[in-house]
Design a protein around this motif. Structure first.
Motif, PDB file in Angstrom:
ATOM      1  N   ASP A  13       0.819  -1.216   0.000  1.00  0.00           N
ATOM      2  CA  ASP A  13       0.000   0.000   0.000  1.00  0.00           C
ATOM      3  C   ASP A  13       0.853   1.267   0.000  1.00  0.00           C
ATOM      4  O   ASP A  13       0.462   2.283  -0.557  1.00  0.00           O
ATOM      5  CB  ASP A  13      -0.988   0.005   1.165  1.00  0.00           C
ATOM      6  N   LYS A  16       1.987   1.786  -3.647  1.00  0.00           N
ATOM      7  CA  LYS A  16       0.876   2.322  -4.445  1.00  0.00           C
ATOM      8  C   LYS A  16       0.609   3.781  -4.107  1.00  0.00           C
ATOM      9  O   LYS A  16       0.388   4.608  -5.001  1.00  0.00           O
ATOM     10  CB  LYS A  16      -0.376   1.486  -4.211  1.00  0.00           C
ATOM     11  N   ARG A  19       3.311   5.944  -5.677  1.00  0.00           N
ATOM     12  CA  ARG A  19       3.122   6.023  -7.129  1.00  0.00           C
ATOM     13  C   ARG A  19       1.995   6.979  -7.475  1.00  0.00           C
ATOM     14  O   ARG A  19       2.136   7.849  -8.334  1.00  0.00           O
ATOM     15  CB  ARG A  19       2.818   4.631  -7.698  1.00  0.00           C
ATOM     16  N   LYS A  20       0.881   6.853  -6.764  1.00  0.00           N
ATOM     17  CA  LYS A  20      -0.263   7.724  -7.039  1.00  0.00           C
ATOM     18  C   LYS A  20       0.054   9.175  -6.697  1.00  0.00           C
ATOM     19  O   LYS A  20      -0.370  10.088  -7.409  1.00  0.00           O
ATOM     20  CB  LYS A  20      -1.497   7.233  -6.294  1.00  0.00           C
ATOM     21  N   GLN A  26       1.263   2.564 -13.457  1.00  0.00           N
ATOM     22  CA  GLN A  26       2.153   1.454 -13.122  1.00  0.00           C
ATOM     23  C   GLN A  26       3.242   1.319 -14.191  1.00  0.00           C
ATOM     24  O   GLN A  26       4.403   1.075 -13.858  1.00  0.00           O
ATOM     25  CB  GLN A  26       1.363   0.152 -12.993  1.00  0.00           C
ATOM     26  N   GLY A  41       2.428  -3.755 -10.551  1.00  0.00           N
ATOM     27  CA  GLY A  41       1.114  -4.226 -10.124  1.00  0.00           C
ATOM     28  C   GLY A  41       1.203  -5.430  -9.208  1.00  0.00           C
ATOM     29  O   GLY A  41       0.482  -5.510  -8.201  1.00  0.00           O
ATOM     30  N   GLU A  44       2.264  -4.161  -5.855  1.00  0.00           N
ATOM     31  CA  GLU A  44       1.194  -3.416  -5.194  1.00  0.00           C
ATOM     32  C   GLU A  44       0.098  -4.339  -4.662  1.00  0.00           C
ATOM     33  O   GLU A  44      -0.581  -3.998  -3.699  1.00  0.00           O
ATOM     34  CB  GLU A  44       0.578  -2.399  -6.157  1.00  0.00           C
ATOM     35  N   ASN A  45      -0.075  -5.487  -5.298  1.00  0.00           N
ATOM     36  CA  ASN A  45      -1.100  -6.441  -4.877  1.00  0.00           C
ATOM     37  C   ASN A  45      -0.553  -7.525  -3.955  1.00  0.00           C
ATOM     38  O   ASN A  45      -1.282  -8.458  -3.608  1.00  0.00           O
ATOM     39  CB  ASN A  45      -1.762  -7.082  -6.106  1.00  0.00           C
TER      40      ASN A  45
END
Length: 70
Positions: A13, A16, A19-20, A26, A41, A44-45
């Motif tokens: 998290d 992510k 990055r955001k 991504q 990805g 991030e997951n």
């Protein structure tokens, strides 16, 4: 170096969120780190681990967003 560059582990998290906050897809984050967008990805997951060197690079980009375009 700022405290955020320390070698502590990075959670999916956090990757992510950084990055955001940089406004990157991504794919673009992957380009900046020498990775694929698909692998970003996966990290991030939680499907792939985030290596220390990747965490350090991501935190560097967070503190120096101008480095994304270099």
């Amino acid at each position: 170096m700022g405290n955020t560059l320390r070698g502590r582990t990075m959670q999916p998290d956090e990757l992510k969120a950084i990055r955001k906050s940089l406004g990157l897809s991504q794919a673009r984050m992957g380009d900046a780190l020498g990775l694929t967008g698909q692998f970003i990805g996966f990290m991030e997951n939680g499907k792939a681990g985030i290596e220390r060197r990747t965490a350090l690079a991501v935190r560097y980009l967070a503190e120096h967003p101008e480095a994304v375009d270099e």
